[in-house]
Design a protein around this motif. Structure first.
Motif, PDB file in Angstrom:
ATOM      1  N   ASP A   1       4.538   7.228  11.730  1.00  0.00           N
ATOM      2  CA  ASP A   1       4.141   7.452  10.339  1.00  0.00           C
ATOM      3  C   ASP A   1       2.623   7.403  10.192  1.00  0.00           C
ATOM      4  O   ASP A   1       1.945   6.637  10.891  1.00  0.00           O
ATOM      5  CB  ASP A   1       4.753   6.378   9.429  1.00  0.00           C
ATOM      6  N   PRO A   2       2.069   8.182   9.252  1.00  0.00           N
ATOM      7  CA  PRO A   2       0.628   8.102   8.983  1.00  0.00           C
ATOM      8  C   PRO A   2       0.200   6.694   8.569  1.00  0.00           C
ATOM      9  O   PRO A   2      -0.922   6.277   8.868  1.00  0.00           O
ATOM     10  CB  PRO A   2       0.427   9.098   7.836  1.00  0.00           C
ATOM     11  N   GLU A   3       1.088   5.967   7.897  1.00  0.00           N
ATOM     12  CA  GLU A   3       0.741   4.616   7.444  1.00  0.00           C
ATOM     13  C   GLU A   3       0.476   3.670   8.623  1.00  0.00           C
ATOM     14  O   GLU A   3      -0.315   2.727   8.493  1.00  0.00           O
ATOM     15  CB  GLU A   3       1.851   4.045   6.556  1.00  0.00           C
ATOM     16  N   PHE A   4       1.119   3.919   9.750  1.00  0.00           N
ATOM     17  CA  PHE A   4       0.890   3.076  10.925  1.00  0.00           C
ATOM     18  C   PHE A   4      -0.567   3.212  11.386  1.00  0.00           C
ATOM     19  O   PHE A   4      -1.258   2.216  11.637  1.00  0.00           O
ATOM     20  CB  PHE A   4       1.848   3.471  12.048  1.00  0.00           C
ATOM     21  N   GLU A   5      -1.031   4.441  11.472  1.00  0.00           N
ATOM     22  CA  GLU A   5      -2.422   4.674  11.871  1.00  0.00           C
ATOM     23  C   GLU A   5      -3.388   4.118  10.826  1.00  0.00           C
ATOM     24  O   GLU A   5      -4.452   3.579  11.168  1.00  0.00           O
ATOM     25  CB  GLU A   5      -2.682   6.159  12.082  1.00  0.00           C
TER      26      GLU A   5
ATOM     27  N   GLU B   1      -0.849   8.658   0.388  1.00  0.00           N
ATOM     28  CA  GLU B   1      -1.290   9.287  -0.851  1.00  0.00           C
ATOM     29  C   GLU B   1      -2.645   8.750  -1.311  1.00  0.00           C
ATOM     30  O   GLU B   1      -3.513   9.500  -1.751  1.00  0.00           O
ATOM     31  CB  GLU B   1      -0.247   9.059  -1.944  1.00  0.00           C
ATOM     32  N   SER B   2      -2.845   7.442  -1.212  1.00  0.00           N
ATOM     33  CA  SER B   2      -4.093   6.846  -1.705  1.00  0.00           C
ATOM     34  C   SER B   2      -5.196   6.832  -0.654  1.00  0.00           C
ATOM     35  O   SER B   2      -6.358   6.568  -0.983  1.00  0.00           O
ATOM     36  CB  SER B   2      -3.839   5.409  -2.169  1.00  0.00           C
ATOM     37  N   ALA B   3      -4.873   7.113   0.598  1.00  0.00           N
ATOM     38  CA  ALA B   3      -5.821   6.932   1.698  1.00  0.00           C
ATOM     39  C   ALA B   3      -7.114   7.717   1.514  1.00  0.00           C
ATOM     40  O   ALA B   3      -8.197   7.233   1.857  1.00  0.00           O
ATOM     41  CB  ALA B   3      -5.165   7.311   3.023  1.00  0.00           C
ATOM     42  N   ALA B   4      -7.018   8.921   0.969  1.00  0.00           N
ATOM     43  CA  ALA B   4      -8.203   9.778   0.866  1.00  0.00           C
ATOM     44  C   ALA B   4      -9.274   9.169  -0.044  1.00  0.00           C
ATOM     45  O   ALA B   4     -10.468   9.374   0.181  1.00  0.00           O
ATOM     46  CB  ALA B   4      -7.805  11.153   0.347  1.00  0.00           C
TER      47      ALA B   4
END
Length: 686
Positions: free
Chosen positions: A275-279, A462-465
């Motif tokens: 998942d992107p959240e892991f990174e 979603e909020s990462a950017a």
């Protein structure tokens, strides 16, 4: 004594310090860069100067003028930022680290300038309305006001952010009209001194509004009084000592502590290595370990991860941290600098040894640590260090010991309840991050964790950017935390300003409260003249100046025409049978028709000083308006705010808030709201 300059204190309008005392060394190469001064300071003189000269000069300005001063100070510092960057290098900070401190500090001045312009009045009294009736006849009402405390704010700051840490306290206290005495941590006081010197040289600071102490506070705290305020940022141990100062207790001096805490980041159980959240989790932990070499009160000290993924987390963190280039920040490619001082280096080394009693070392100095640059062998460098707790539920360890540097400990959990329990073992923290892709996980974790954390940071794809990250306090949001984190609150927008104001309850007639607050209170004596209030320039308008309009009877045609124009064909306006069966027992007019009709009653249509209506506040529809009801409006000048702004045509203007009451034929209130308008000043005629 070396040729390094001697830092000076700024006390009672003069710079003090000619003879050097303690030597301050560069964190990069160990060379002497400055000395503290040997001259003693008269703290009674400093306090008296602040209480008289500082208070009077600050209160000669109002909230709006002080907000404008903060903005000008921010611009002045940014224009001279390279001087501060060149000094910041000696603290071991990279350009990115220094950006947080220098430009982040200026940004905090801008933020509070904006808060002041938007949310504070033109005077030095803030009304926390609305007024409340305290009797049946409406002739006795009560409300709350906030006024400057009349004392001095003493700010004791930490070494890690000598500029931002100073300005984030200075900005709200200055805006509140409270003179400041700043005491920076000695190790990086050369940066605070340079900043205060620039602020003084700007000519923007009111006399006595800011003083600087280099070195010890001596008997300063023993001289504080009940109207003063003490704030502190630093270790939990020092905060505890300050809190029990006998004079602070005896005088009931408000004390705000923001202490280093054992902040955590939780990787949610549903997140997998694919998942992107892991990174995002890996990046966030690594960033918090290496930005400012981990010397942030908000840094992640405990990384709480699902047991089934802890090996993958350890492997990826090891790989990322191993690539971090450490050394002299001026060397190309260096991403992490030194600790702020050699004393700090010794302290982190000692605390790491304590942590190793309960943890396994996954990455440290033995893994090829070699700082880059000339003279770095004499610097205060420390290797990124990753640990793994052998027993996350055991006493001590990373739940109680903080190595204030690039050190973090991994902890495994089996289910979400255990993760929440581990987070709570920090005994109160400034911030916790939850990295998750499931909103339901956030809905469970955040309420459970909120009682022990000052801020909860939820991170997903979603909020990462746009996320500013786990470790970035923002002026608009509270910075502080319970328990070990000090139990205080800093920042938080207008909340921070209110910490430096005193709240009083006021009781009296509406007219008396209007006179005190400078704001119209319903029931107060009105000023009615033959001149329409919309024909008055900002300078000429009086609080309480009012217009009672003629009447208008609402017809079925009004409902039909408004419905066709707006497209609002809600059944309460058009369905006779359904409306008759409702709680109102009849068809009623659109609420926004009532607003429009009221505007038609009170607006003066000819060209005049009112430029624009830019909003409504506190809108409420109180009673329904039916076909055949007759309405009228009362428009009253409620509040005037002089923001010192110009119109698009460079004409001076101010903000006027108008109280609007719409009543029916029974004198019952049917709608209530404030209208905000831009109004020209008479000086625009010149």
């Amino acid at each position: 004594m070396s040729n390094a300059p001697t830092l000076q204190s700024f006390i009672a309008g003069r710079w003090i310090g000619e003879h050097g005392a303690a030597s301050l060394r560069s964190a990069v190469n160990g060379q002497g860069i400055a000395h503290t001064h040997d001259e003693p300071l008269d703290f009674n003189e400093a306090l008296e100067h602040a209480r008289r000269q500082g208070r009077d000069s600050l209160l000669a300005l109002d909230f709006q003028q002080r907000a404008a001063c903060l903005k000008a100070l921010g611009n002045y510092l940014l224009e001279r930022k390279e001087l501060l960057y060149s000094l910041s290098h000696h603290s071991g900070a990279t350009r990115t680290d220094s950006w947080i401190d220098i430009e982040g500090g200026a940004g905090t001045l801008f933020a509070y300038a904006s808060i002041g312009r938007r949310e504070l009045p033109s005077g030095n009294l803030l009304h926390e309305g609305p007024a409340m009736p305290l009797g049946k006849l409406g002739s006795f009402v009560g409300s709350h006001i906030l006024v400057p405390r009349g004392g001095v704010a003493v700010h004791i700051n930490a070494f890690n952010f000598p500029i931002w840490g100073m300005l984030e306290k200075f900005a709200p206290s200055f805006l509140a009209g409270m003179p400041c005495i700043v005491k920076p941590a000695t190790a990086t006081s050369y940066l605070a001194e340079a900043t205060v010197r620039l602020m003084h040289e700007s000519g923007l600071l009111p006399a006595g509004s800011l003083q600087l102490i280099i070195g010890s506070t001596g008997d300063l705290l023993d001289r504080l009084q009940g109207q003063d305020v003490l704030t502190f940022t630093g270790s939990a141990d020092t905060a505890a000592k300050l809190r029990v100062n006998p004079n602070l207790i005896r005088q009931c001096v408000p004390f705000n502590a923001e202490a280093d805490s054992l902040n955590c980041a939780i990787l949610a159980p549903e997140v997998t290595p694919d998942d992107p959240e892991f990174e995002l989790f890996i990046k966030e932990v690594a960033r918090e370990m290496t930005v400012k070499a981990g010397q942030k009160c908000t840094a992640i000290r405990r990384a709480i991860v699902p047991a089934r993924h802890i090996d993958a987390v350890a492997q990826q963190l090891h790989a990322r941290l191993s690539k971090v280039v450490v050394g002299d920040p001026s060397v190309e490619g260096v991403k992490m600098g030194a600790l702020a001082s050699h004393a700090q280096q010794a302290d982190v080394t000692e605390r790491l040894q304590l942590l190793l009693a309960s943890s396994e070392l996954l990455l440290g100095a033995a893994d090829g640590f070699a700082p880059r640059g000339e003279g770095v062998a004499e610097g205060a460098f420390f290797a990124p260090t990753l640990l793994r707790s052998r027993n996350p539920h055991a006493e001590g360890g990373a739940h109680d010991i903080e190595a204030f540097g690039p050190v973090s400990t991994l902890m495994a959990y089996e289910d979400l309840d255990e993760a929440i329990a581990l987070a709570a073992r920090g005994k109160g923290s400034l911030v916790a991050s939850l990295i998750t892709k499931d909103p339901q996980v956030a809905a469970k974790v955040v309420p459970a964790a909120a009682a022990l954390h000052g801020r909860l940071h939820i991170l997903d794809r979603e909020s990462a950017a746009e996320s500013t990250g786990h470790g970035s306090p923002l002026p608009q949001l509270k910075h502080g935390g319970p328990g070990r984190a000090g139990g205080g609150e800093e920042l938080g927008g207008l909340r921070a300003v209110k910490h430096y104001l005193h709240r009083s309850a006021v009781q009296g007639s509406p007219s008396m409260l209007m006179a005190v607050t400078g704001e119209y209170v319903r029931g107060a004596r009105l000023i009615e003249t033959e001149v329409h209030p919309f024909r008055r320039y900002f300078d000429d308008l009086q609080i309480g100046e009012s217009l009672l309009t003629h009447r208008r009877t609402v017809t079925e045609a009004d409902l039909v025409n408004f419905g066709c124009l707006s497209g609002d064909h809600f059944y309460m306006h058009f369905d006779e049978i359904a409306a008759r069966q409702s709680q109102f027992g009849k068809r009623i007019a659109h609420g926004y028709f009532v607003l429009s009709a009221a505007a038609g009653l009170f607006v003066s249509p000819a060209e005049g000083p009112v430029l624009a209506n830019y909003g409504l506040d506190t809108l409420r529809f109180i009673n329904p308006v039916g076909i055949g009801d007759t309405i009228r409006a009362r428009l009253t000048c409620k509040r005037k705010i002089d923001q010192g702004k110009l119109s698009a045509r460079d004409e001076p203007q101010g903000v006027v808030a108008w109280d609007v009451e719409v009543t029916n034929q029974h004198d019952e209130l049917v709608a209530s709201y404030d209208i905000l308008t831009l109004v020209l000043k008479r000086s625009s005629l010149a």
